[in-house]
Design a protein around this motif. Structure first.
Motif, PDB file in Angstrom:
ATOM      1  N   ILE A 174     -10.270  -7.347  -4.352  1.00 32.58           N
ATOM      2  CA  ILE A 174      -9.252  -6.356  -4.699  1.00 32.58           C
ATOM      3  C   ILE A 174      -9.940  -5.174  -5.386  1.00 32.58           C
ATOM      4  N   THR A 175      -9.628  -3.990  -4.892  1.00 34.25           N
ATOM      5  CA  THR A 175     -10.174  -2.764  -5.479  1.00 34.25           C
ATOM      6  C   THR A 175      -9.012  -1.847  -5.873  1.00 34.25           C
ATOM      7  N   GLU A 176      -9.341  -0.734  -6.479  1.00 34.64           N
ATOM      8  CA  GLU A 176      -8.310   0.244  -6.824  1.00 34.64           C
ATOM      9  C   GLU A 176      -8.296   1.344  -5.768  1.00 34.64           C
ATOM     10  N   GLY A 177      -7.091   1.819  -5.426  1.00 39.12           N
ATOM     11  CA  GLY A 177      -6.989   2.864  -4.422  1.00 39.12           C
ATOM     12  C   GLY A 177      -5.588   3.005  -3.896  1.00 39.12           C
ATOM     13  N   ALA A 178      -5.328   4.127  -3.265  1.00 41.44           N
ATOM     14  CA  ALA A 178      -3.986   4.413  -2.743  1.00 41.44           C
ATOM     15  C   ALA A 178      -3.683   3.586  -1.489  1.00 41.44           C
ATOM     16  N   GLU A 179      -4.725   3.303  -0.697  1.00 43.65           N
ATOM     17  CA  GLU A 179      -4.515   2.501   0.501  1.00 43.65           C
ATOM     18  C   GLU A 179      -4.306   1.050   0.097  1.00 43.65           C
ATOM     19  N   LYS A 180      -3.421   0.356   0.819  1.00 45.49           N
ATOM     20  CA  LYS A 180      -3.130  -1.029   0.469  1.00 45.49           C
ATOM     21  C   LYS A 180      -4.163  -2.003   1.049  1.00 45.49           C
ATOM     22  N   ILE A 181      -4.787  -1.606   2.147  1.00 44.90           N
ATOM     23  CA  ILE A 181      -5.781  -2.489   2.761  1.00 44.90           C
ATOM     24  C   ILE A 181      -6.820  -1.650   3.504  1.00 44.90           C
ATOM     25  N   ILE A 182      -8.080  -2.067   3.376  1.00 48.96           N
ATOM     26  CA  ILE A 182      -9.176  -1.425   4.097  1.00 48.96           C
ATOM     27  C   ILE A 182      -9.960  -2.523   4.801  1.00 48.96           C
ATOM     28  N   LEU A 183     -10.100  -2.389   6.101  1.00 50.28           N
ATOM     29  CA  LEU A 183     -10.897  -3.341   6.872  1.00 50.28           C
ATOM     30  C   LEU A 183     -12.245  -2.695   7.187  1.00 50.28           C
ATOM     31  N   ASN A 184     -13.304  -3.248   6.630  1.00 50.15           N
ATOM     32  CA  ASN A 184     -14.652  -2.713   6.870  1.00 50.15           C
ATOM     33  C   ASN A 184     -15.362  -3.505   7.981  1.00 50.15           C
ATOM     34  N   LEU A 226       0.518  -7.026  -3.068  1.00 48.98           N
ATOM     35  CA  LEU A 226      -0.245  -6.146  -3.962  1.00 48.98           C
ATOM     36  C   LEU A 226       0.642  -5.138  -4.681  1.00 48.98           C
ATOM     37  N   GLY A 227       0.364  -4.940  -5.952  1.00 44.45           N
ATOM     38  CA  GLY A 227       1.078  -3.943  -6.739  1.00 44.45           C
ATOM     39  C   GLY A 227       0.547  -2.546  -6.472  1.00 44.45           C
ATOM     40  N   ASP A 228       1.197  -1.557  -7.043  1.00 41.47           N
ATOM     41  CA  ASP A 228       0.788  -0.156  -6.869  1.00 41.47           C
ATOM     42  C   ASP A 228      -0.631   0.070  -7.365  1.00 41.47           C
ATOM     43  N   GLY A 229      -1.395   0.857  -6.604  1.00 40.53           N
ATOM     44  CA  GLY A 229      -2.742   1.218  -7.013  1.00 40.53           C
ATOM     45  C   GLY A 229      -3.799   0.199  -6.664  1.00 40.53           C
ATOM     46  N   LEU A 230      -3.393  -0.919  -6.045  1.00 35.98           N
ATOM     47  CA  LEU A 230      -4.366  -1.950  -5.675  1.00 35.98           C
ATOM     48  C   LEU A 230      -4.554  -1.985  -4.163  1.00 35.98           C
ATOM     49  N   CYS A 231      -5.778  -2.284  -3.762  1.00 40.56           N
ATOM     50  CA  CYS A 231      -6.137  -2.288  -2.348  1.00 40.56           C
ATOM     51  C   CYS A 231      -6.936  -3.552  -2.032  1.00 40.56           C
ATOM     52  N   ALA A 232      -6.645  -4.166  -0.892  1.00 36.72           N
ATOM     53  CA  ALA A 232      -7.437  -5.304  -0.420  1.00 36.72           C
ATOM     54  C   ALA A 232      -8.563  -4.763   0.454  1.00 36.72           C
ATOM     55  N   THR A 233      -9.788  -4.875  -0.008  1.00 37.38           N
ATOM     56  CA  THR A 233     -10.941  -4.424   0.764  1.00 37.38           C
ATOM     57  C   THR A 233     -11.576  -5.647   1.413  1.00 37.38           C
ATOM     58  N   ILE A 234     -11.510  -5.691   2.736  1.00 32.95           N
ATOM     59  CA  ILE A 234     -11.906  -6.891   3.477  1.00 32.95           C
ATOM     60  C   ILE A 234     -13.100  -6.591   4.383  1.00 32.95           C
ATOM     61  N   ASP A 235     -14.074  -7.476   4.356  1.00 34.71           N
ATOM     62  CA  ASP A 235     -15.249  -7.374   5.207  1.00 34.71           C
ATOM     63  C   ASP A 235     -14.984  -8.184   6.477  1.00 34.71           C
ATOM     64  N   THR A 236     -14.612  -7.509   7.557  1.00 32.32           N
ATOM     65  CA  THR A 236     -14.216  -8.218   8.780  1.00 32.32           C
ATOM     66  C   THR A 236     -15.380  -8.968   9.428  1.00 32.32           C
TER      67      THR A 236
END
Length: 329
Positions: free
Chosen positions: A319-329, A251-261
């Motif tokens: 893929i969402t925008e955000g400072a975090e690189k990955i969010i596991l929901n 992932l490039g800067d400013g992009l975040c992987a938002t994953i539904d676990t």
């Protein structure tokens, strides 16, 4: 009595036996691009049919999964693991594997065991249309105990320069699609062995080691089938560090992987490990693949076609925008 290399613990004859056992099978992985046979000091591979070729290489080992194999005296899957860990890595950039070389070290060489390990590599190479063109077997008494083996290898692949996949095309809104793993693959086994000390215990009607030693899945065929049909924005091989460490790598800067676990199909053996070891779920996702062997990122308009082309693929996030690189929901 004079000293010999054999009296120091190295049996050259056993090495020759190993070569005899594998050379015919290894030759079957060769194609018209392999210009020499086993036994030369170097291996030659010619490149043809590419306009602007880029070589992509990867190296890896099998880690302490080897301990499970050695203790269970089941060696055939380890060679597959060694090849798969290397070939799946270069596949993340769209590369087709060309050739593979292996390194096998041990305390006391047994040609039967060594040949069984290499035959796993041979079968994996055949499955991936890749040539096994060389290797090294090192008998190292004093460094390894008799019965101990270590296995590593490296794979070289090729891709047209304008077809390299590097994650640079990933954008906000792109879909994250999972390809299932075949199990633990070849990562996290130091923790696996701590929680499951008895590999012979029964798990789901068979000895546990059979589940633990299922070889790392090879993704070359499904991924390349996909690449022939659609543009893939990014691919991540989910190895050590799990989704948490590997998805952000593409992932490039400013992009975040938002994953539904909740969408992830976690294998029962991993659920059992988590329960028995009282392991935090986040620790599990940061150590093991949790049932996801490969992650594919595609433009949302291609997502449905990916699911149609790959029977067992399923969507796990976007893929969402955000400072975090990955969010596991």
């Amino acid at each position: 009595m004079s000293n010999t290399y054999k009296s120091a613990g190295v049996d050259k004859e056993e090495g020759y036996k190993t070569v005899d056992k594998i050379k015919t099978a290894v030759a079957e992985t060769h194609n018209k691009n392999v210009l020499n046979n086993l036994g030369s000091f170097g291996a030659f591979y010619q490149i043809a049919g590419y306009k602007n070729p880029v070589l992509v290489s990867g190296t890896d080992g099998v880690g302490t999964k080897l301990k499970v194999a050695l203790d269970s005296k089941k060696y055939d899957s380890i060679g597959v693991d060694c090849f798969a860990m290397c070939a799946n890595d270069i596949l993340c950039h769209g590369a087709k594997p060309l050739f593979f070389l292996d390194y096998l070290a041990c305390g006391k060489l047994d040609s039967e065991i060594a040949a069984e390990i290499v035959m796993g590599m041979v079968n994996a190479c055949k499955d991936n249309e890749c040539a096994l063109i060389g290797g090294e077997t090192a008998e190292m008494p004093g460094m390894y105990k008799p019965g101990d083996y270590d296995v590593a290898g490296f794979c070289v692949g090729i891709v047209e320069k304008d077809e390299i996949i590097d994650g640079s095309k990933i954008k906000n809104g792109h879909k994250i699609i999972a390809l299932p793993s075949s199990g633990f693959h070849s990562n996290g086994f130091s923790l696996v062995r701590k929680i499951f000390p008895d590999f012979n215990e029964e798990f789901e009607g068979k000895p546990l080691y059979e589940t633990l030693l299922v070889p790392t899945r090879l993704y070359y065929k499904p991924i390349h089938r996909l690449l022939e049909e659609i543009e893939v924005s990014g691919i991540a091989h989910i190895t050590g560090g799990g989704l948490i460490e590997n998805v952000p790598r593409i992932l490039g800067d400013g992009l975040c992987a938002t994953i539904d676990t909740s969408k992830i199909k976690i294998p029962s053996v991993m659920m059992e490990l988590e329960k028995r070891g009282n392991i935090d779920r986040l620790e599990m996702f940061g150590t093991f693949n949790m049932g996801v062997g490969m992650v594919i990122v595609v433009n949302e308009k291609h997502a449905e076609k990916v699911l149609d082309l790959l029977d067992d693929a399923y969507e796990i996030g976007e893929i969402t925008e955000g400072a975090e690189k990955i969010i596991l929901n």
